[in-house]
Design an enzyme around this catalytic site. Structure first.
Site, short mmCIF file in Angstrom:
data_model
loop_
_atom_site.label_atom_id
_atom_site.label_comp_id
_atom_site.label_asym_id
_atom_site.label_seq_id
_atom_site.Cartn_x
_atom_site.Cartn_y
_atom_site.Cartn_z
N GLY A 44 0.85 -1.20 0.00
CA GLY A 44 0.00 0.00 0.00
C GLY A 44 0.87 1.24 0.00
N HIS A 64 8.50 -8.05 -2.61
CA HIS A 64 7.26 -8.51 -3.25
C HIS A 64 7.42 -9.91 -3.83
CE1 HIS A 64 4.84 -4.80 -3.04
NE2 HIS A 64 6.03 -4.24 -2.93
N SER A 112 -17.76 -7.68 -28.16
CA SER A 112 -16.91 -6.60 -28.65
C SER A 112 -15.82 -7.08 -29.59
CB SER A 112 -16.25 -5.91 -27.45
OG SER A 112 -15.29 -6.80 -26.89
N GLY A 113 -15.57 -8.39 -29.58
CA GLY A 113 -14.44 -8.89 -30.37
C GLY A 113 -13.25 -9.17 -29.47
N GLY A 114 -13.31 -8.68 -28.23
CA GLY A 114 -12.24 -8.96 -27.28
C GLY A 114 -12.38 -10.37 -26.70
N VAL A 115 -11.37 -10.80 -25.97
CA VAL A 115 -11.36 -12.17 -25.45
C VAL A 115 -12.52 -12.41 -24.47
CG1 VAL A 115 -9.94 -13.90 -24.29
CG2 VAL A 115 -8.84 -12.01 -25.45
N ASP A 116 -12.74 -11.46 -23.56
CA ASP A 116 -13.69 -11.71 -22.47
C ASP A 116 -15.11 -11.93 -22.98
OD1 ASP A 116 -11.43 -11.19 -21.03
OD2 ASP A 116 -12.02 -9.15 -20.48
N SER A 117 -15.60 -10.99 -23.80
CA SER A 117 -16.99 -11.15 -24.23
C SER A 117 -17.14 -12.34 -25.18
CB SER A 117 -17.53 -9.87 -24.87
OG SER A 117 -16.78 -9.54 -26.01
N THR A 118 -16.09 -12.64 -25.94
CA THR A 118 -16.18 -13.79 -26.85
C THR A 118 -16.26 -15.09 -26.05
OG1 THR A 118 -14.82 -12.55 -28.41
CG2 THR A 118 -15.11 -14.87 -28.87
N CYS A 122 5.24 -6.01 2.10
CA CYS A 122 5.55 -4.58 1.98
C CYS A 122 4.81 -3.78 3.06
CB CYS A 122 5.26 -4.09 0.56
SG CYS A 122 5.97 -2.48 0.22
N TYR A 123 3.81 -2.95 2.67
CA TYR A 123 3.03 -2.23 3.68
C TYR A 123 2.42 -3.22 4.68
CZ TYR A 123 -0.80 0.59 5.65
OH TYR A 123 -1.67 1.23 6.51
N GLU A 136 5.15 -11.66 -5.07
CA GLU A 136 4.15 -11.90 -6.14
C GLU A 136 4.62 -11.46 -7.52
OE1 GLU A 136 4.20 -9.60 -3.88
OE2 GLU A 136 3.03 -7.82 -4.34
N LYS A 170 -7.79 -12.74 -16.24
CA LYS A 170 -7.63 -12.87 -17.70
C LYS A 170 -7.02 -14.21 -18.10
CE LYS A 170 -7.77 -10.04 -21.32
NZ LYS A 170 -8.90 -9.11 -21.44
#
Ligand code: XMP
Length: 600
Positions: A51, A165, A218-224, A78-79, A167, A368
């Site tokens: 943070g 970090h 939309s043609g993007g990965v998610d909506s497809t 970290c924080y 991660e 994603k």
């Protein structure tokens, strides 16, 4: 399912932590840093994110101190590490130097969650404050040269803190530490994509019942992937997909989406060709922010019109969206930011429908990489799955418009000072009479690109020069390197808007670029690759210029420009120079910050 909570204190990597834990097979979700301890009892482990604040500041976000008494393993990062140190009775203070980037930790203890790592490990740090006094019951685990208490633990209470970090990929031993932590929590590793697909399929069937589903694709990965998943669950005839063609899509975009979906049995995709409406609305518009607003407003109007035409009522229909997990969780970083970019899946009207149970979002728990896995499992083509992200307003924000020659005040004087620096490297520079957006501090600002000219083929030296220029000259927020000219004798802009001809030229250029990177097998190394059309005539009477903007990034918050091999770059520039009307070809060498990924 067993779960691990990530308490978010505003660090930009909170999502990354949750994503890493899921990759280890345990479902992980993000909760507010202030979540009460009784709400955390059901979790098998708790991770505190980083943070931006100082734990001793009165207004900094703090956890419920009872969290440490739950008997649940806690890892502070970290924080989060400093918070643990401070609230458990140690002390935190500013270090003598800030540590940003690489550091080396010497580990004096290598057991429990630190088992299996080397005595000395490179790690990635980003802090000024540090724990300066160990809390009672804690032992020192590791130190760097500038931070003595860089790792600590209290084995009895299963509390662990690391200043670095684990991660991020720049900490090679990070996954080992996270894996050990997950093992220590005894959480069952029940999170996998196949069982997710099974469960969500049942869930979709239950929620939708006998209704029909409407989804904007939309043609993007998610909506497809969402479209495919729901169509497989309910039958393609019951899921109406709508693709709104704004005219600002990539060349052949809608055909490619249609064909990919057809191959996996999804045929209920309809196209609304809105390109005439978009070109009409944007005629004569030059200001980038006005362009964006008009595009967004028109999209909502069209959605409404199509809904009316379909007689879309909520007794018979349910809306679906391809929203993914990071879009649903406001992390500390965005929650407390001055200017929040509202996600289009979370505008007030949609929020209202979600509350009323009229929307399904089958990917809303996924990251994603997990969405891509679902797409893969359901048979979608690689080409679709690995598409680069593409902004909603499409090529419209990659096609700069102009109505005047826009130079900063006293630009000749600034340019002379710049050339004093560049000439030492046998390079020259020109401030360009256009503006592009950048992020400097927390603000989006429109400033001038600087073109560097010469025959340098060392990215490191160009990158250093670029950073020096944007740091030293406030009128400049972006630096581009000329690929097809080594001198600029004449430079002109012309008045122009978003015309069909210009978009068509940009589509052709974008196609050449996207085909080339696939052919050269570098498309997966590049996170996103905007090609930008700018109204600049270089060394000629009238024409346009192109700027190539490939970047490497994680989640778009920060980015580095991609260092393409000069062999590839020369070939790409050669192909682009065959386009009619292109006078200059440039390569954007700006990182984010100070330059955003897009140019508007
Ligand atoms: P910037 O240019 O701010 O972009 O570095 C970060 C990421 O956001 C995308 N982007 C958008 N996506 N609607 C979208 O759906 C928008 O208006 C928009 N503007 C930027 C951009 O492509 C990059 O991935």
């Amino acid at each position: 399912m067993d779960k691990i909570a990530v308490l978010d204190f505003g660090g930009q990597y909170a999502h990354l932590i949750a994503n890493r834990i899921r990759r280890l097979g345990v479902y992980s979700e993000i909760l507010d840093g202030t979540t009460k301890s009784y709400m955390l009892e059901k979790y098998k482990g708790i991770v505190f994110s980083g943070g931006p604040a100082s734990v001793k500041a009165a207004d900094s976000v703090k956890c419920d101190p009872k969290v440490f008494d739950l008997g649940i393993p806690v890892l502070g990062i970290c924080y989060g590490h400093q918070l643990m140190g401070y609230l458990c009775g140690g002390d935190v203070a500013k270090g003598s130097v800030r540590e940003y980037g690489p550091a080396v930790i010497k580990f004096s203890k290598r057991d429990s969650i630190f088992k299996g790592i080397k005595e000395e490990e490179p790690v990635w740090m980003s802090h000024f404050d540090q724990v300066v006094k160990l809390p009672a019951g804690f032992e020192l685990v590791g130190s760097s040269s500038d931070c003595e208490i860089a790792a600590m633990m209290n084995l009895d209470k299963k509390l662990f803190g690391v200043q670095f970090h684990p991660e991020v990929t720049h900490t090679p031993c990070g996954m080992t530490i996270l894996e050990n932590f997950v093992a220590l929590t005894s959480a069952k590793r029940e999170w996998n994509i196949d069982s997710y697909i099974e469960d969500i399929t049942q869930d979709i069937k239950k929620k939708v019942g006998k209704k029909k589903v409407f989804l904007l694709v939309s043609g993007g990965v998610d909506s497809t992937v969402a479209f495919l998943l729901i169509s497989k669950a309910l039958g393609t005839e019951n899921v109406y997909g709508l693709f709104v063609d704004t005219g600002f899509m990539r060349m052949n975009e809608r055909k490619e989406v249609e064909e990919s979906l057809k191959k996996v049995g999804v045929t209920n995709l309809h196209v609304y060709d809105a390109s005439e409406e978009y070109f009409d609305t944007l005629r004569g518009i030059v200001n980038p922010e006005t362009k964006r607003k008009l595009i967004g407003d028109l999209f909502l109007d069209i959605q409404e019109k199509v809904s009316d035409d379909l007689k879309l009522n909520y007794e018979d229909w349910i809306i679906a969206q391809g929203t993914i997990y990071p879009d649903t969780i406001e992390t500390g970083g965005t929650k407390y930011a001055d200017k929040i970019k509202t996600h289009h899946n979370r505008v007030p009207r949609i929020q209202e429908l979600i509350k009323g149970g009229k929307v399904i979002e089958p990917l809303s728990q996924l990251y994603k990489d997990e969405v891509r896995l679902v797409g893969e499992r359901l048979g979608l083509e690689h080409k679709m799955i690995w598409r680069h992200p593409f902004p909603g307003p499409g090529l419209a924000v990659r096609c700069l418009c102009s109505d005047n020659k826009d130079y900063p005040e006293n630009y000749k004087e600034t340019e002379n000072r710049i050339n004093e620096v560049t000439s030492k490297l046998n390079l020259s520079a020109r401030i360009l009479p256009i503006k592009s957006v950048g992020v400097q501090g927390d603000e989006r600002t429109y400033k001038h690109p600087l073109a560097i000219l010469g025959s340098e083929e060392d990215w490191n030296s160009l990158s250093k020069l670029g950073t020096q220029m944007t740091n030293q000259f406030p009128d400049v927020n972006r630096v581009i390197y000329a690929l097809n000219v080594t001198h600029i004798d004449s430079l002109a802009t012309h008045d122009c808007d978003l015309s069909k001809d210009r978009i068509s030229l940009l589509q052709q250029a974008d196609r050449i670029v996207m085909d080339f990177i696939r052919e050269a097998k570098i498309d997966r190394d590049i996170w996103q690759f905007p090609t930008v059309l700018v109204p600049l005539s270089v060394n000629s009477q009238h024409g346009e210029s192109l700027v190539l903007r490939p970047v490497c990034s994680e989640e778009a918050m920060t980015a580095n420009f991609y260092q393409m091999s000069f062999e590839n770059l020369n070939e790409l520039a050669k192909r682009l120079s065959t386009l009619k009307g292109i006078t200059g070809i440039f390569y954007d060498i700006t990182n984010k910050p100070p330059g955003t990924i897009e140019w508007e």
